[in-house]
Design a protein around this motif. Structure first.
Motif: not given
Length: 359
Positions: A345, A348, A352
């Protein structure tokens, strides 16, 4: 701009200053964006401050016109968005433009798409059209089919001869309009990321098939379908029907509404509950967001990644661009068991991801 009104000479810096001053008063009153209408009628026999005749200035006129309004908008509002009708080479620097006063007919709807594809091939990333047509009240069936075509364009407006407000038709039409509009709002992360990429790469948001598939001979023959960004293929319904023939370039394609998988080539495909055919390239991640009444209310901290992957596809990827970011990020997912998971991700701490495999 009709001759009987006035044609301002935008080759004259004093004229530009005067005109921008008039618009600034409106910005001060709360106006957000100006519709830069007309601009086609700079007289060919005119003499201009530039010292050129209309033979030179006629086509340059809308570029000067777009620039004058866009630059003032940028100065006063911090963005250069306009809504312009006429344009010329170079006006892609001052988005956006729309297709003008389309008739409220099936042939005008299809011609509108061809015009948009042509503009995109001329270097314009963003383009819109009057949903339902403009010149007369739109027949309900035409408006119903034109609406999702508009929602799957870079920018949207319903503008034309009344009635245009969906609630002025009937409850059934209002529900159909709302479903198409909700689809767009949920797709906003995809649209936003594709807009960012298109602008940076000089690509049209609504692009002819051969832009992405130049080695596919069939793609060069299609003018009634388009790619919306890099991963979605759209085929509007240009007749009073619920299905149509669709050409699919190389690879597999997954129906956005039904999840059915198609191989490349020609297919007769039935539209879903929303009266349009939209397919997603196999192996694509399409980011979605929770429905909100306004883009200002959207929760960008929670993005749903819808993975469009056939059974044998083990990896997929897409783009996400957050309003607070400066660049679009690539998101890659890998198949794990009966679902997919994000490999890494890059956003991050900013958002989310919730993953849904579209089957």
């Amino acid at each position: 701009m009709p001759y009987e009104d006035a044609v301002l000479d935008f080759s004259n810096p004093e004229t530009v200053d005067w005109y921008q001053g008039k618009l600034k008063h409106l910005f001060d009153q709360g106006v957000g964006v100006f519709k830069v209408d007309f601009g086609e009628a700079a007289p060919a026999t005119g003499l201009y401050h530039s010292g050129r005749t209309g033979f030179y200035e006629h086509n340059l006129y809308p570029l000067r016109y777009n620039k004058a309004v866009a630059e003032l908008t940028k100065k006063e509002k911090g963005y250069s968005l306009i809504w312009a009708r006429s344009t010329w080479a170079g006006s892609q620097r001052y988005p956006l433009h729309w297709g003008g006063d389309a008739a409220t007919t099936n042939t005008a709807m299809s011609a509108t798409l061809r015009g948009g594809l042509s503009l995109g091939l001329s270097g314009f990333s963003f383009w819109s059209h009057d949903v339902g047509g403009f010149v007369t009240a739109a027949p309900e069936d035409l408006y119903r089919r034109w609406t999702p075509f508009g929602m799957l364009s870079s920018h949207v407006r319903s503008h034309g001869e009344p009635p245009t407000e969906p609630w002025l038709y009937n409850e059934s039409f209002l529900k159909a309009f709302r479903k198409a509009d909700n689809m767009r709002y949920e797709l906003m992360p995809y649209i936003y990321a594709q807009a960012k990429e298109s602008a940076e790469q000089g690509l049209p948001m609504m692009r002819a098939l051969f832009v992405e598939f130049p080695n596919d001979p069939g793609s060069w023959l299609i003018d009634d379908q388009y790619l919306f960004g890099s991963d979605m293929l759209v085929a509007p319904l240009f007749e009073e029907t619920t299905e149509r023939k669709v050409y699919l370039p190389a690879g597999k394609w997954i129906d956005y509404q039904s999840g059915k998988v198609y191989e490349n080539g020609w297919h007769t495909i039935k539209a879903g509950e929303i009266p349009i055919i939209a397919l997603v390239k196999d192996g694509s991640v399409i980011p979605h967001i929770k429905l909100a009444q306004s883009t200002q209310d959207m929760d960008w901290k929670n993005i749903q990644l819808k993975v469009f992957a056939s059974d044998n596809t083990t990896a997929a990827s897409g783009k996400v661009f957050l309003p607070i970011a400066t660049r679009a990020e690539s998101i890659k997912v890998s198949k794990k068991g009966k679902s997919f998971e994000v490999l890494e991700n890059p956003l991050k701490g900013q958002t989310t991801f919730k993953i849904k495999w579209k089957k």
